[in-house]
Scaffold this motif. Sequence first.
Motif, short mmCIF file in Angstrom:
data_model
loop_
_atom_site.label_atom_id
_atom_site.label_comp_id
_atom_site.label_asym_id
_atom_site.label_seq_id
_atom_site.Cartn_x
_atom_site.Cartn_y
_atom_site.Cartn_z
N GLY A 186 0.81 -1.21 0.00
CA GLY A 186 0.00 0.00 0.00
C GLY A 186 0.85 1.26 0.00
N GLU A 187 1.89 1.26 0.80
CA GLU A 187 2.79 2.41 0.84
C GLU A 187 3.58 2.54 -0.47
N LEU A 188 3.92 1.40 -1.07
CA LEU A 188 4.58 1.42 -2.38
C LEU A 188 3.67 2.07 -3.41
N GLU A 189 2.40 1.72 -3.43
CA GLU A 189 1.45 2.32 -4.36
C GLU A 189 1.42 3.84 -4.19
N GLN A 190 1.35 4.32 -2.97
CA GLN A 190 1.31 5.75 -2.71
C GLN A 190 2.60 6.43 -3.15
N GLY A 191 3.74 5.78 -2.84
CA GLY A 191 5.02 6.34 -3.24
C GLY A 191 5.17 6.43 -4.75
N LEU A 228 9.14 12.85 -10.92
CA LEU A 228 10.33 12.01 -10.81
C LEU A 228 10.27 10.90 -11.85
N GLN A 229 9.07 10.35 -12.07
CA GLN A 229 8.84 9.46 -13.21
C GLN A 229 8.12 10.28 -14.26
N LYS A 230 8.73 10.42 -15.43
CA LYS A 230 8.25 11.37 -16.43
C LYS A 230 7.36 10.75 -17.50
N VAL A 231 7.33 9.45 -17.61
CA VAL A 231 6.46 8.79 -18.58
C VAL A 231 5.74 7.64 -17.88
N GLY A 232 4.56 7.30 -18.40
CA GLY A 232 3.83 6.18 -17.82
C GLY A 232 3.06 6.58 -16.58
N GLU A 233 2.26 5.65 -16.08
CA GLU A 233 1.42 5.88 -14.91
C GLU A 233 1.82 4.93 -13.79
N PHE A 234 1.41 5.27 -12.57
CA PHE A 234 1.63 4.35 -11.46
C PHE A 234 0.62 3.22 -11.54
N ALA A 283 12.07 1.56 -10.51
CA ALA A 283 12.55 2.85 -10.03
C ALA A 283 11.92 3.22 -8.69
N THR A 284 10.66 2.86 -8.50
CA THR A 284 10.01 3.12 -7.22
C THR A 284 10.65 2.31 -6.11
N LEU A 285 11.14 1.13 -6.45
CA LEU A 285 11.84 0.29 -5.47
C LEU A 285 13.30 0.72 -5.30
N GLY A 286 13.79 1.58 -6.20
CA GLY A 286 15.17 2.03 -6.12
C GLY A 286 16.17 1.02 -6.61
N VAL A 287 15.75 0.15 -7.54
CA VAL A 287 16.64 -0.89 -8.06
C VAL A 287 16.61 -0.91 -9.58
N ASP A 288 17.59 -1.55 -10.16
CA ASP A 288 17.59 -1.85 -11.58
C ASP A 288 16.61 -3.01 -11.81
N PRO A 289 15.78 -2.96 -12.87
CA PRO A 289 14.79 -4.03 -13.05
C PRO A 289 15.40 -5.42 -13.20
#
Length: 263
Positions: free
Chosen positions: A22-27, A36-42, A68-74
């Motif tokens: 839930g907190e990830l979704e909000q972040g 901070l994310q310039k393309v696409g949607e959450f 990117a939301t997790l702060g890692v390389d995919p």
Amino acid sequence: MGILISKAFVRQVIQDRWGAVGELEQGWAERVATGLQKVGEFRDRKTIYRWLSRGLPNDRDSIFGFAATLGVDPLVMLDIENPKFQQLLQVEWFFFLANLANSGKLSAFWPLVRPAVDWPNPEISHDFYDSTWATIEFRHTADQVRNVFAQLRITGDAEEAEFTAHRVYYLAYRRQGARDGLWRPYGIVRKRGRRAICLAHNGDMWEDENGKPTEVIVDDGGSLDIETFFGPGPCEFKVACLHPFALDVVAPSRAGKALRFSA
């Protein structure tokens, strides 16, 4: 079935970074809203839970936005060791060579490893991570030292705890005097916490006697040794990562235990 990820690992990253889905979704929503994310949607929590259960979609915005939301390389999320994933890579390599993105099951990742003059792809770091790639270049002159393995000692960001510093390092070369000027990626190093493995561009892995990926443990100083071949002719190399790092090069290698990319 989506793209295979290491479910327990990804859940742990979510917990370490956000505490809960839930907190990830909000972040994620905030990253999109603030640019901070310039393309696409959450994506909402229902979608994220589905990914954790069934794997990721082969969709660039979803994959890179989530990572990117997790702060890692995919690539750090992928279940590379899984035999099913290894079988998929064998087929994917042919689609990649033929540039058949519509047939590929992993084509959203192709920009990371596609040869290019401007490599690594700057759109990825800019559009999703609001940053630039960390890159270090070095040259094999082939005048005194040739046909040996060189030691690349990578040291990560000292400000981040090693057990949460999940990283992917990309290696590419460019032949001196090559007319096309292309950087050609040839391998990656995946580091989860202190444990690292390597994977060649075509999916080949350095394996132990049991057929499992050879693993190297990052030393107490936060350094990881990699070996790559310095051939008979001059060549340029580049190492890239979405996170800061330092690099020392020693040729011939003096590493005691290192991940090695074959000649």
